[in-house]
Design an enzyme around this catalytic site. Structure first.
Site, PDB file in Angstrom:
ATOM      1  N   ARG A 243     -15.071 -24.139  32.552  1.00 45.93           N
ATOM      2  CA  ARG A 243     -14.735 -24.705  31.240  1.00 45.93           C
ATOM      3  C   ARG A 243     -16.065 -25.035  30.560  1.00 45.93           C
ATOM      4  O   ARG A 243     -17.040 -25.398  31.224  1.00 45.93           O
ATOM      5  CB  ARG A 243     -13.919 -25.991  31.381  1.00 45.93           C
ATOM      6  N   GLU A 272     -14.659 -24.464  21.959  1.00 45.82           N
ATOM      7  CA  GLU A 272     -14.089 -23.146  21.641  1.00 45.82           C
ATOM      8  C   GLU A 272     -12.785 -23.259  20.855  1.00 45.82           C
ATOM      9  O   GLU A 272     -12.040 -24.222  21.079  1.00 45.82           O
ATOM     10  CB  GLU A 272     -13.893 -22.315  22.925  1.00 45.82           C
ATOM     11  N   HIS A 290     -13.517 -16.287  26.210  1.00 44.49           N
ATOM     12  CA  HIS A 290     -12.586 -16.838  27.210  1.00 44.49           C
ATOM     13  C   HIS A 290     -11.575 -15.767  27.647  1.00 44.49           C
ATOM     14  O   HIS A 290     -10.365 -15.925  27.461  1.00 44.49           O
ATOM     15  CB  HIS A 290     -11.866 -18.078  26.653  1.00 44.49           C
TER      16      HIS A 290
HETATM   17  C1  GLV Z   1      -8.272 -19.931  32.202  1.00 46.09           C
HETATM   18  O1  GLV Z   1      -9.268 -20.402  31.787  1.00 46.09           O
HETATM   19  C2  GLV Z   1      -7.427 -20.583  33.171  1.00 46.09           C
HETATM   20  O2  GLV Z   1      -7.681 -21.746  33.498  1.00 46.09           O
HETATM   21  O3  GLV Z   1      -6.475 -19.944  33.628  1.00 46.09           O
END
Ligand code: GLV
Length: 333
Positions: A243, A272, A290
């Site tokens: 993250r 983001e 992401h």
């Molecule tokens: C993506 O970032 C997830 O946590 O699945």
């Protein structure tokens, strides 16, 4: 069962139509085919009278929201990370919370390794140079970069995805693997990878390529800041697929700018989809939006698992990936 007696659920974002159809077999579904991002007040409004919510990492579920949505009994995240859900607040109110572990491990590890490669071997930087028409001749030192094979891979956070990255590094690229995690892996998991648990400072000092895969929480906020970056080798790279909040982005940008770190590969960002302009301006930062789990098969598996969790939770069965098992079996609040 008559439609009117079915529980009502919200699907907060646009997802696979087949998965919405599956949910319609069990529930009265309020979905979001236009994929409008629901402001908090809209989310609260749409959750009135709803027993369940199919959410993604973009919806935040906290105590205030739960108090404003007293009918909720289950919140099911289509993501493995669940920092968007206050699980304690859910438990205190008898709300089941679920995530999607396991199904995205290998796909996310693939992207993590791709970003490591992109950062280390300056792939996005080279591509930009080429597209800008600046490549006029070959020179022996053009885009010279550190090697990946045979180097030391550092992994911070050695859960399923961390281990999958370690396998790629050790078995595919002959890398020496060191890692730091709250708990050490069992010897039978460490041995095939020759992976070595080290203190965090040793990890930072010794690795050539660092990958962050730890869960984000108040405790891991800015796990990598100026002090940590200062311990790393100037020729090292940093890849973040956890993250955005794991990294102090201003400190990272300063290190990349000053040549105190060779490159970074980032799939996640603190604000983001807003990206820190300092990172945007840096050629030695490889940036992706992401997409760690974004293969068709994996995204479908995530949606299917989130739906299975929601169906189980509201049909009296234990959801396959329940984060707060103490709540299972409590039907009213
Ligand atoms: C993506 O970032 C997830 O946590 O699945």
């Amino acid at each position: 069962m008559a439609a009117s007696s079915q529980p009502h659920v919200l699907v907060a974002r646009r997802i696979f139509p087949q998965v919405v159809e599956r949910l319609r077999e069990c529930f009265e579904v309020d979905d979001n085919p236009t994929d409008t991002i629901l402001e908090r007040s809209q989310l609260v409004e749409r959750l009135q009278g709803k027993a369940g919510a199919f959410i993604t990492a973009s919806e935040r579920i906290d105590a205030a929201l739960l108090d404003a949505c007293p009918d909720l009994r289950a919140v099911c995240n289509m993501a493995v990370g669940f920092n968007n859900i206050d699980v304690q607040a859910c438990s205190a109110r008898g709300v089941m919370a679920t995530n999607t572990p396991g199904v995205l491990t290998e796909t996310t590890a693939d992207l993590g390794f791709a970003l490591l490669m992109a950062a280390a071997r300056r792939i996005t930087e080279g591509e930009r140079y080429l597209r800008q028409g600046r490549w006029t001749r070959w020179t022996y030192d053009m885009f010279i970069a550190p090697d990946v094979h045979g180097s030391t891979l550092g992994i911070l956070g050695m859960g399923r995805i961390g281990q999958a990255i370690a396998r790629r590094g050790a078995l595919g690229f002959g890398m020496k693997v060191i890692y730091h995690n709250r708990t050490r892996l069992a010897p039978d998991l460490e041995a095939p990878l020759a992976a070595r648990w080290v203190e965090k400072t040793t990890l930072l000092r010794e690795c050539d390529h660092l990958v962050l895969v730890l869960p984000y929480s108040d405790q891991t906020h800015h796990a990598i800041g100026a002090a940590e970056l200062a311990l790393m080798k100037p020729a090292a790279t940093l890849t973040n697929i956890g993250r955005g909040g794991l990294v102090d982005e201003d400190a990272l940008a300063a290190a990349l700018q000053a040549g105190r770190l060779a490159a970074a590969g980032l799939d996640v960002f603190e604000g983001e989809p807003h990206i820190n302009p300092k990172l945007m301006a840096l050629p030695n930062a490889a940036l992706t939006p992401h997409i760690g789990s974004a293969s068709l098969r994996t995204r479908r598996a995530m949606a299917d698992l989130a739906a299975a969790n929601l169906i189980a939770a509201l049909c009296g069965q234990r959801p396959p990936s329940l984060l707060n098992p103490e709540v299972f079996g409590l039907h009213s609040r």
